[in-house]
Design a protein around this motif. Sequence first.
Motif, short mmCIF file in Angstrom:
data_model
loop_
_atom_site.label_atom_id
_atom_site.label_comp_id
_atom_site.label_asym_id
_atom_site.label_seq_id
_atom_site.Cartn_x
_atom_site.Cartn_y
_atom_site.Cartn_z
N HIS A 38 -5.25 35.51 19.77
CA HIS A 38 -4.80 35.89 21.12
C HIS A 38 -4.99 34.75 22.11
O HIS A 38 -4.14 34.51 22.97
CB HIS A 38 -5.59 37.10 21.62
N LYS A 98 0.49 33.15 23.86
CA LYS A 98 0.83 34.28 24.73
C LYS A 98 1.50 35.41 23.94
O LYS A 98 1.47 35.41 22.71
CB LYS A 98 1.71 33.80 25.86
N GLY A 99 2.19 36.29 24.68
CA GLY A 99 2.57 37.57 24.09
C GLY A 99 3.83 37.67 23.27
O GLY A 99 4.09 38.71 22.69
N LYS A 125 4.30 30.43 22.69
CA LYS A 125 3.93 29.78 23.95
C LYS A 125 2.41 29.64 23.97
O LYS A 125 1.69 30.64 23.86
CB LYS A 125 4.40 30.66 25.13
N ARG A 175 -1.24 29.39 25.23
CA ARG A 175 -1.87 30.05 26.37
C ARG A 175 -2.84 29.09 27.06
O ARG A 175 -3.55 28.35 26.38
CB ARG A 175 -2.64 31.26 25.85
N CYS A 216 -7.11 35.49 27.14
CA CYS A 216 -6.15 36.59 26.98
C CYS A 216 -6.73 37.85 27.64
O CYS A 216 -7.92 38.12 27.49
CB CYS A 216 -5.91 36.82 25.48
N CYS A 231 -5.26 41.04 27.20
CA CYS A 231 -4.38 42.07 26.65
C CYS A 231 -5.07 43.44 26.67
O CYS A 231 -6.25 43.56 26.96
CB CYS A 231 -3.97 41.71 25.23
#
Length: 342
Positions: A222, A226-227, A324, A326, A330, A332
Motif C-alpha cells: 500500500h 496509490k489506488g 502510481k 505514492r 497510505c 486506505c
Amino acid sequence: MGLPRFSCPKGGDAESSPHLYVANCGPAVGLSYDKIVSVFGTYGEVEGVYPADESGTRVIVSYRDKSSSQAAMKALNGHPCSGLGGRFLHIQYSVQSLGKVNDTAPLPVWTSAADLDIPGLYLMHDFVTAEEEQELLAAVDDRLWKHLAKRRVQHYGYEFRYDIRNVNTNHYLGELPSFMLPILERIRTCQTLDHVADISLDQLTVNEYPPGVGLSPHIDTHSAFKGLIFSLSLAGPCIMEFRKYTTGVWQEKPTSSYDMETQISEKNLNFIRKAIYLPPRSMLLLSGEARYAWHHYIPHHKVDRVNDNLIRRSSRRVSFTLRKVRGGPCHCEFPQYCDSQR
Ligand SMILES: O=C(O)CCC(=O)C(=O)O
Ligand SMILES: [Fe+2]
C-alpha cells in the motif's frame, strides 16, 4: 465455529517440509501477513502465510520448496530477527499447511470481472489490437531484461525492489517510455474510469513469465503505490486468483450465488478464492477493495483449467503493470492489510 487448532509436530523433530509453524509471530504481536511474507520471502517463494490458530501469534508459512523452508529455519529459528523488529521466532516444520489450497478443488474461472463480485475489479477485453500487442512486445524485447529466479522483468519510472516489496522513490529512472503513450492515453479516456479524478501513472513493471511460472499471492504494498493498478496481458493467457484472507476468523459460508462457488472448505477455511481468466490483450484494473484488500495470485501452471476447457499457457506471457508511486503514507479503508497503518 473457530479454526481447528493446528497441531504442531510432536517433539519438534518432524521431518522437514515446505511448511513452517512459526510461533511468536502474527498480527497480535504487530506483524502483518504482508510483513511476514516479505521477511520469509527472502529465503524462497512463499505460497502463503496463514493463521495457525486463533491466537494471532502463531502462523504457518508455506513455501513452494523444502529447500526454502530449510534456509528460513536455519536463519530465523531462535535468533532475533531484524526484519521483524528483533523478535525471536520459534519455528518447527509443519506436517500440513492449513491454508494450502487444494488445486484440484473445482474453482470456477470467470471470464468477466462482474462475475467475481469483487468491488473495484475490472477487466477490459481487447484493450489493444493484435498489431499493437506485437509492437509493445517488440519494444520491450529490444531493451534489457533483468533476470529473476524464474522470470524476467523490466522497470520504468522507478525500480521495484522485490527484497523490500517497495520502490526507491529517490531513484527516478525517467519518464515512461514513448511506446506506452497510446496505452496511457487510452487509459485516460477509458469510460470505466469516468468516476476517477486522478489517473496519473509513473511506474511500469514488465514481467515475462515462461509456462509454469506464476506469482505468489500478494497485495501490492500500500505504501509503495496509490489506488489504481493496471495490468495489460500480452502474448499468452493465464488465470489470476483472488483471495480474501480472514485472518483467523471463521467466515460464514456466503449465501449469494456468486460466492457459493468460492468453496470455503475445511482445508482452506481461512480465505475465500475467486478466479478470472486473463486473455492476451486484456487490461485488468485493480482499484478500491480489489487493490487494497484482496491478494492476487497467478498459479504456477502450464495448463489452466477454465471450467470445461484446458488452456495451455503460451511460450510466454508478458504483462505490463502500470502504477502510481505514492509519496506519503497510505490512508486506505483497509487498515488490516495496510503497511502504513499498523
Ligand atoms: O502479471 C501480472 O498481471 C501481475 C503482476 C503483479 O501482480 C505485480 O507485479 O505486482
Ligand atoms: Fe501485484
